[in-house]
Write an enzyme that holds these catalytic residues in place. Structure first.
Site, PDB file in Angstrom:
ATOM      1  N   LYS A  34      35.206  42.262  34.543  1.00  0.00           N
ATOM      2  CA  LYS A  34      35.195  40.889  35.258  1.00  0.00           C
ATOM      3  C   LYS A  34      36.370  40.118  35.184  1.00  0.00           C
ATOM      4  CE  LYS A  34      30.179  40.707  35.110  1.00  0.00           C
ATOM      5  NZ  LYS A  34      29.068  39.981  34.377  1.00  0.00           N
ATOM      6  N   ARG A  88      27.170  45.893  28.335  1.00  0.00           N
ATOM      7  CA  ARG A  88      26.841  46.663  29.723  1.00  0.00           C
ATOM      8  C   ARG A  88      28.268  46.930  30.277  1.00  0.00           C
ATOM      9  NH1 ARG A  88      27.003  45.021  34.982  1.00  0.00           N
ATOM     10  NH2 ARG A  88      25.208  46.134  36.477  1.00  0.00           N
TER      11      ARG A  88
END
Ligand code: PMM
Length: 264
Positions: free
Chosen positions: A207, A239
């Site tokens: 991210k 994740r």
């Protein structure tokens, strides 16, 4: 020990060409590869939740994920279904998925809570404020840790009121969802302040907030650093795109901790 959830986005931009079968086939191969390189769960999603992404129709989402969920489950892979839709969650669990990962924590579909109560499966409730097209307009906080804690508590309350077993709920702070870059770090640094005793899932992989000046693929080392910190702090699952890197980082933390107990 921290679990690894491998990311499998069955969305058109994830695969360069071909029709539906080709996409499903490639996705199944990718899912098997994730599982063989250390993913405890493979998280199958058919709708992009990137900032700005438009929603896809329920039928399109279902057509993308269902063959993949069915095939991976048949191969013995523990599948998680990444969806905001109750009907997709139900169909996926009936096809073999063992966990529902809902980025909206039940807010996007009023039928989700009752469906999870009925399915009696594990459920990830992520902190979420708005759909991807509007999420950036909802990123203001006075105290991000306290507000994420309270907003997640409201979701847990609604879910348990609908009959979901508290022990089935995993909390996720929703890194990057309605959050400016600086809002994500206090949520990582102060896990116990918003999560209490609940199981926690962290989705930081690649991210932007990890390294805003780098391309997503160049954020892999930063991702592994986050995984290491998560494992050291008892996070239930991470994740990630690279399941092998996560597995190696978690093994290091485990060996490190065991070294404490071992005589010299
Ligand atoms: N992030 C994305 C998608 N699904 N699910 C959970 N539980 N937590 C997350 O942080 C999360 C998620 C967006 O990332 P992707 O585009 O790499 O899948």
């Amino acid at each position: 020990m921290t679990h690894v959830m491998g990311i499998l986005n069955v969305t058109p931009d994830s695969f360069s060409d071909g029709g539906q079968w080709h996409q499903a086939d490639a996705a199944i191969q990718r899912g098997l590869a994730l599982a063989s390189t250390g993913a405890d769960f493979v998280d199958v999603g058919g709708e992009s939740t990137r900032p700005g992404a438009e929603r896809v129709d329920a039928e399109v989402e279902l057509a993308r994920v269902l063959p993949v969920v069915r095939a991976l489950s048949a191969e013995g892979v523990a599948v998680s279904i990444d969806t905001m839709r109750a009907a997709t969650a139900r169909a996926a669990v009936e096809a073999g998925a063992v966990l529902v990962n809902d980025v909206s924590g039940g807010l996007a579909d009023p039928r989700m809570a009752g469906t999870i109560a009925d399915l009696n499966c594990d459920y990830v409730a992520m902190h979420w404020r708005a759909h991807s097209t509007e999420m950036d307009r909802h990123d203001a906080y006075d105290d991000v840790v306290a507000q994420v804690r309270d907003e997640l508590a409201a979701r847990v309350e609604a879910l348990t009121r609908a009959g979901v077993d508290l022990g089935r709920i995993v909390l996720d702070p929703g890194l990057g969802f309605s959050k400016v870059a600086e809002s994500n770090w206090p949520l990582l640094a102060r896990l116990e302040d918003w999560a209490g005793d609940a199981r926690v899932l962290i989705g930081a992989s690649r991210k932007r907030f990890l390294a805003p000046d780098k391309a997503p693929l160049e954020r892999e080392h930063a991702t592994t650093a986050v995984t290491t910190m998560c494992a050291a702090h008892g996070v239930w699952a991470v994740r990630v795109h690279d399941s092998q890197a996560a597995r190696d980082a978690i093994a290091v933390v485990s060996s490190w901790n065991n070294g404490r107990d071992r005589p010299e």
